[in-house]
Design a protein around this motif. Structure first.
Motif, PDB file in Angstrom:
ATOM      1  N   TYR A 199      23.774 -65.678 -59.735  1.00 37.63           N
ATOM      2  CA  TYR A 199      22.448 -66.249 -59.460  1.00 37.63           C
ATOM      3  C   TYR A 199      21.904 -65.714 -58.140  1.00 37.63           C
ATOM      4  CZ  TYR A 199      18.823 -69.668 -60.475  1.00 37.63           C
ATOM      5  OH  TYR A 199      17.629 -70.267 -60.805  1.00 37.63           O
ATOM      6  N   PHE A 200      20.617 -65.595 -58.054  1.00 34.38           N
ATOM      7  CA  PHE A 200      19.897 -64.962 -56.946  1.00 34.38           C
ATOM      8  C   PHE A 200      20.194 -63.471 -56.855  1.00 34.38           C
ATOM      9  CE2 PHE A 200      19.767 -69.425 -55.280  1.00 34.38           C
ATOM     10  CZ  PHE A 200      18.391 -69.588 -55.391  1.00 34.38           C
ATOM     11  N   GLY A 201      20.690 -62.891 -57.969  1.00 40.70           N
ATOM     12  CA  GLY A 201      20.718 -61.449 -58.082  1.00 40.70           C
ATOM     13  C   GLY A 201      22.005 -60.748 -57.754  1.00 40.70           C
ATOM     14  N   SER A 202      23.073 -61.516 -57.403  1.00 42.35           N
ATOM     15  CA  SER A 202      24.327 -60.849 -57.068  1.00 42.35           C
ATOM     16  C   SER A 202      25.483 -61.831 -57.161  1.00 42.35           C
ATOM     17  CB  SER A 202      24.277 -60.260 -55.657  1.00 42.35           C
ATOM     18  OG  SER A 202      25.510 -59.649 -55.324  1.00 42.35           O
ATOM     19  N   THR A 203      26.651 -61.323 -57.549  1.00 39.70           N
ATOM     20  CA  THR A 203      27.861 -62.137 -57.505  1.00 39.70           C
ATOM     21  C   THR A 203      28.464 -62.173 -56.100  1.00 39.70           C
ATOM     22  OG1 THR A 203      29.171 -60.220 -58.186  1.00 39.70           O
ATOM     23  CG2 THR A 203      28.431 -61.732 -59.928  1.00 39.70           C
ATOM     24  N   ASP A 204      27.942 -61.361 -55.198  1.00 37.46           N
ATOM     25  CA  ASP A 204      28.348 -61.359 -53.789  1.00 37.46           C
ATOM     26  C   ASP A 204      27.467 -62.367 -53.057  1.00 37.46           C
ATOM     27  OD1 ASP A 204      28.608 -60.840 -51.032  1.00 37.46           O
ATOM     28  OD2 ASP A 204      29.069 -58.740 -51.373  1.00 37.46           O
ATOM     29  N   ALA A 206      27.030 -63.074 -50.005  1.00 30.56           N
ATOM     30  CA  ALA A 206      26.322 -62.552 -48.838  1.00 30.56           C
ATOM     31  C   ALA A 206      25.053 -61.817 -49.260  1.00 30.56           C
ATOM     32  CB  ALA A 206      27.231 -61.631 -48.034  1.00 30.56           C
ATOM     33  N   VAL A 207      25.144 -61.058 -50.332  1.00 30.04           N
ATOM     34  CA  VAL A 207      23.963 -60.349 -50.839  1.00 30.04           C
ATOM     35  C   VAL A 207      22.964 -61.340 -51.409  1.00 30.04           C
ATOM     36  CG1 VAL A 207      23.150 -58.655 -52.534  1.00 30.04           C
ATOM     37  CG2 VAL A 207      25.296 -58.261 -51.297  1.00 30.04           C
ATOM     38  N   ALA A 208      23.447 -62.279 -52.197  1.00 27.86           N
ATOM     39  CA  ALA A 208      22.547 -63.291 -52.770  1.00 27.86           C
ATOM     40  C   ALA A 208      21.890 -64.127 -51.683  1.00 27.86           C
ATOM     41  CB  ALA A 208      23.316 -64.172 -53.738  1.00 27.86           C
ATOM     42  N   ARG A 222       6.850 -74.659 -48.254  1.00 25.26           N
ATOM     43  CA  ARG A 222       7.102 -75.285 -49.557  1.00 25.26           C
ATOM     44  C   ARG A 222       8.578 -75.612 -49.778  1.00 25.26           C
ATOM     45  NH1 ARG A 222       2.493 -74.613 -52.961  1.00 25.26           N
ATOM     46  NH2 ARG A 222       0.754 -74.211 -51.554  1.00 25.26           N
ATOM     47  N   VAL A 223       9.438 -75.263 -48.833  1.00 27.10           N
ATOM     48  CA  VAL A 223      10.889 -75.464 -48.995  1.00 27.10           C
ATOM     49  C   VAL A 223      11.411 -76.301 -47.829  1.00 27.10           C
ATOM     50  CG1 VAL A 223      13.148 -74.358 -49.150  1.00 27.10           C
ATOM     51  CG2 VAL A 223      11.154 -73.277 -50.232  1.00 27.10           C
ATOM     52  N   SER A 224      11.990 -77.457 -48.148  1.00 27.39           N
ATOM     53  CA  SER A 224      12.527 -78.325 -47.095  1.00 27.39           C
ATOM     54  C   SER A 224      14.016 -78.125 -46.885  1.00 27.39           C
ATOM     55  CB  SER A 224      12.275 -79.795 -47.449  1.00 27.39           C
ATOM     56  OG  SER A 224      12.907 -80.137 -48.672  1.00 27.39           O
ATOM     57  N   GLY A 225      14.678 -77.413 -47.816  1.00 25.11           N
ATOM     58  CA  GLY A 225      16.106 -77.183 -47.655  1.00 25.11           C
ATOM     59  C   GLY A 225      16.688 -76.567 -48.906  1.00 25.11           C
ATOM     60  N   ILE A 226      18.000 -76.390 -48.878  1.00 23.05           N
ATOM     61  CA  ILE A 226      18.711 -75.851 -50.027  1.00 23.05           C
ATOM     62  C   ILE A 226      20.031 -76.577 -50.197  1.00 23.05           C
ATOM     63  CG2 ILE A 226      19.675 -73.964 -48.616  1.00 23.05           C
ATOM     64  CD1 ILE A 226      19.704 -72.277 -51.238  1.00 23.05           C
ATOM     65  N   LYS A 227      20.333 -76.949 -51.417  1.00 23.37           N
ATOM     66  CA  LYS A 227      21.651 -77.495 -51.773  1.00 23.37           C
ATOM     67  C   LYS A 227      22.520 -76.328 -52.216  1.00 23.37           C
ATOM     68  CE  LYS A 227      23.824 -79.750 -55.763  1.00 23.37           C
ATOM     69  NZ  LYS A 227      25.062 -80.261 -55.221  1.00 23.37           N
ATOM     70  N   MET A 228      23.661 -76.164 -51.558  1.00 26.94           N
ATOM     71  CA  MET A 228      24.539 -75.028 -51.824  1.00 26.94           C
ATOM     72  C   MET A 228      25.871 -75.539 -52.367  1.00 26.94           C
ATOM     73  SD  MET A 228      25.209 -71.893 -49.225  1.00 26.94           S
ATOM     74  CE  MET A 228      26.117 -70.418 -49.654  1.00 26.94           C
ATOM     75  N   SER A 229      26.179 -75.137 -53.580  1.00 29.41           N
ATOM     76  CA  SER A 229      27.383 -75.626 -54.259  1.00 29.41           C
ATOM     77  C   SER A 229      28.217 -74.453 -54.757  1.00 29.41           C
ATOM     78  CB  SER A 229      27.008 -76.533 -55.434  1.00 29.41           C
ATOM     79  OG  SER A 229      26.267 -77.653 -55.010  1.00 29.41           O
ATOM     80  N   LEU A 230      28.728 -73.658 -53.835  1.00 27.32           N
ATOM     81  CA  LEU A 230      29.559 -72.517 -54.205  1.00 27.32           C
ATOM     82  C   LEU A 230      31.046 -72.790 -54.000  1.00 27.32           C
ATOM     83  CD1 LEU A 230      27.592 -69.432 -52.813  1.00 27.32           C
ATOM     84  CD2 LEU A 230      27.284 -70.670 -54.970  1.00 27.32           C
ATOM     85  N   LEU A 231      31.391 -73.937 -53.417  1.00 26.49           N
ATOM     86  CA  LEU A 231      32.778 -74.253 -53.055  1.00 26.49           C
ATOM     87  C   LEU A 231      33.349 -73.168 -52.133  1.00 26.49           C
ATOM     88  CD1 LEU A 231      34.133 -75.579 -56.481  1.00 26.49           C
ATOM     89  CD2 LEU A 231      32.962 -76.831 -54.653  1.00 26.49           C
ATOM     90  N   ASP A 232      32.483 -72.683 -51.259  1.00 22.99           N
ATOM     91  CA  ASP A 232      32.843 -71.628 -50.298  1.00 22.99           C
ATOM     92  C   ASP A 232      32.261 -72.041 -48.948  1.00 22.99           C
ATOM     93  OD1 ASP A 232      33.000 -69.354 -48.679  1.00 22.99           O
ATOM     94  OD2 ASP A 232      32.590 -67.961 -50.319  1.00 22.99           O
ATOM     95  N   ALA A 233      33.084 -72.693 -48.127  1.00 20.68           N
ATOM     96  CA  ALA A 233      32.597 -73.250 -46.868  1.00 20.68           C
ATOM     97  C   ALA A 233      32.051 -72.171 -45.942  1.00 20.68           C
ATOM     98  CB  ALA A 233      33.710 -74.035 -46.171  1.00 20.68           C
ATOM     99  N   GLN A 234      32.717 -71.024 -45.880  1.00 22.32           N
ATOM    100  CA  GLN A 234      32.271 -69.986 -44.955  1.00 22.32           C
ATOM    101  C   GLN A 234      30.926 -69.412 -45.367  1.00 22.32           C
ATOM    102  OE1 GLN A 234      33.689 -69.475 -41.979  1.00 22.32           O
ATOM    103  NE2 GLN A 234      34.938 -71.207 -42.668  1.00 22.32           N
ATOM    104  N   ALA A 235      30.697 -69.266 -46.656  1.00 26.29           N
ATOM    105  CA  ALA A 235      29.398 -68.787 -47.132  1.00 26.29           C
ATOM    106  C   ALA A 235      28.302 -69.775 -46.767  1.00 26.29           C
ATOM    107  CB  ALA A 235      29.437 -68.555 -48.635  1.00 26.29           C
ATOM    108  N   GLU A 236      28.596 -71.059 -46.880  1.00 26.36           N
ATOM    109  CA  GLU A 236      27.610 -72.083 -46.521  1.00 26.36           C
ATOM    110  C   GLU A 236      27.317 -72.061 -45.021  1.00 26.36           C
ATOM    111  OE1 GLU A 236      27.380 -76.942 -46.446  1.00 26.36           O
ATOM    112  OE2 GLU A 236      28.083 -75.985 -48.283  1.00 26.36           O
ATOM    113  N   ILE A 237      28.349 -71.983 -44.210  1.00 27.17           N
ATOM    114  CA  ILE A 237      28.163 -71.960 -42.761  1.00 27.17           C
ATOM    115  C   ILE A 237      27.344 -70.738 -42.348  1.00 27.17           C
ATOM    116  CG2 ILE A 237      29.379 -71.684 -40.567  1.00 27.17           C
ATOM    117  CD1 ILE A 237      31.665 -73.365 -41.857  1.00 27.17           C
TER     118      ILE A 237
END
Length: 386
Positions: A199-204, A206-208, A222-237
């Motif tokens: 999703y968002f164009g890449s399985t990586d 960092a690229v997505a 138009r965007v107040s935030g994003i919910k991130m559910s990748l189960l990857d804490a470092q990617a979220e940080i």
């Protein structure tokens, strides 16, 4: 003290002491240090034809009462999300009904609510990008008219139709132009829904993330935030450190939420979690501790629940809804351990027994005696010594 019977993988049983419920207090006012939404499940009519493939027949009294339970602890409700079995039993009619009813209940008590906007009312699996835009916009307008905030969910239709990051940017730009107030974006990983891989164009990730940042940057009002559910804490940080100040990070990481919500001193995540539907008292008590600048108590309350959440969300992760409904039943929020689409059969008894063990150990059993009695009855029903 009552003993709690547990079931091993080989069918034998063991007993542990049943712990008392924690003495948590409901907040006297709004929670302030973090914004937290519990992604709530739906309760079916136990006597209805809620079998695989059938339209959802929902027990509205129990379903809405559960949302009042969440609000009473100072948390917001995230409704009509994957926890409510979007794409896993919650059909389009039931989704619309859920959104309208929950939004009305939220207004009645001043409760915070956001709901999922998707494209899943379209029956064709493969549609054009223009059709994806139209489908998103239809649900967006329905949700805004109902008076709820919007979480623009990751769309299976878009995942199938998009061939590049530019396709995602085009669709989100068009849909966001139709929003009358800022929305929360939604990034759900393949562990939750394999169709959304890349999703968002890449399985990586960092690229997505670069695509996500462009979408947010180009539509900042138009965007107040994003919910991130990748189960990857470092990617979220990494992503939250680069978000504009106008956009919050809402963790959807049910494996690592304790550290993500606490933060690193520079940034922190707010919460939009299915786990918090099962842990509303603990989640509230922990955030109340953060409100009082008591990080030690925050960790003391919430850290023990993370092992429970990891069990609920264990692979295959998309069956986590079964654990949420199971804990709801154990805690007395529904009279039957049943789910729409027959999904209560998606986890084994030893898996559920481990949920019982960890819930007991982490203070997640709100009414321990009731939970022990219900679990004992389920074991007996299945011909197992209790």
């Amino acid at each position: 003290m009552t003993d709690l019977v547990l079931l091993r993988a080989d069918g034998t049983t063991a007993s542990v002491a049943l712990q008392e419920a924690p003495h948590f207090s409901k907040p006297a006012g709004p929670l302030t240090s973090r914004t937290a939404y519990a992604a709530a499940h739906v309760v079916p009519k136990a006597w209805a034809e809620n079998v695989p493939g059938a339209p959802a027949d929902i027990d509205w009294d129990a379903t809405l009462a559960f949302r009042h339970h969440v609000w009473s602890w100072g948390l917001g409700v995230a409704d009509a999300m994957d926890t409510a079995q979007r794409n896993m039993g919650l059909d389009a009619r039931a989704t619309r009904d859920l959104i309208a009813r929950s939004a009305a209940e939220a207004r009645s008590v001043g409760g915070a609510i956001v709901v999922g906007v998707n494209t899943d009312h379209v029956e064709d699996e493969v549609i054009s990008l223009d059709a994806v835009i139209d489908a998103y916009t239809e649900q967006l307008h329905f949700t805004e008219d109902a008076g709820a905030g919007v979480v623009l969910m990751a769309s299976r239709h878009l995942a199938r139709a998009a061939t590049s990051a530019a396709d995602y940017e085009r669709v989100y730009r068009a849909v966001l132009e139709s929003a009358s107030r800022p929305v929360i974006l939604h990034w759900l990983g393949a562990a939750f829904d394999p169709v959304l891989a890349g999703y968002f164009g890449s399985t990586d990730s960092a690229v997505a993330s670069e695509t996500v940042l462009r979408i947010i940057g180009d539509n900042a009002d138009r965007v107040s935030g994003i919910k991130m559910s990748l189960l990857d804490a470092q990617a979220e940080i990494a992503l939250r450190a680069r978000l504009p100040k106008s956009a919050a990070m809402f963790t959807g990481d049910d494996f690592n939420y304790v550290g993500l919500i606490e933060g690193d001193g520079a940034t922190h995540s707010d919460a939009l979690l299915g786990a918090f539907a099962a842990l509303a008292p603990s989640a509230s008590a922990a955030i109340q501790a953060l409100d009082a600048d008591d990080t030690a108590r925050y960790r003391g309350v919430l850290a023990p629940t993370e092992a429970l959440s990891r069990q609920v969300f264990a692979a295959p992760t998309f069956y986590y809804k079964t654990g949420v409904a199971f804990l709801s039943w154990l805690n007395g929020h529904q009279e039957s351990f049943s789910m729409i689409g027959g999904l209560h059969a998606a986890r084994s008894l030893p898996h559920l027994s481990e949920i019982v063990r960890l819930a007991n150990a982490s203070g997640a059993l709100e009414r321990p005696e009731l939970a022990a009695a219900r679990w004992s009855t389920l074991l007996t029903l299945n011909g197992l010594a209790s």
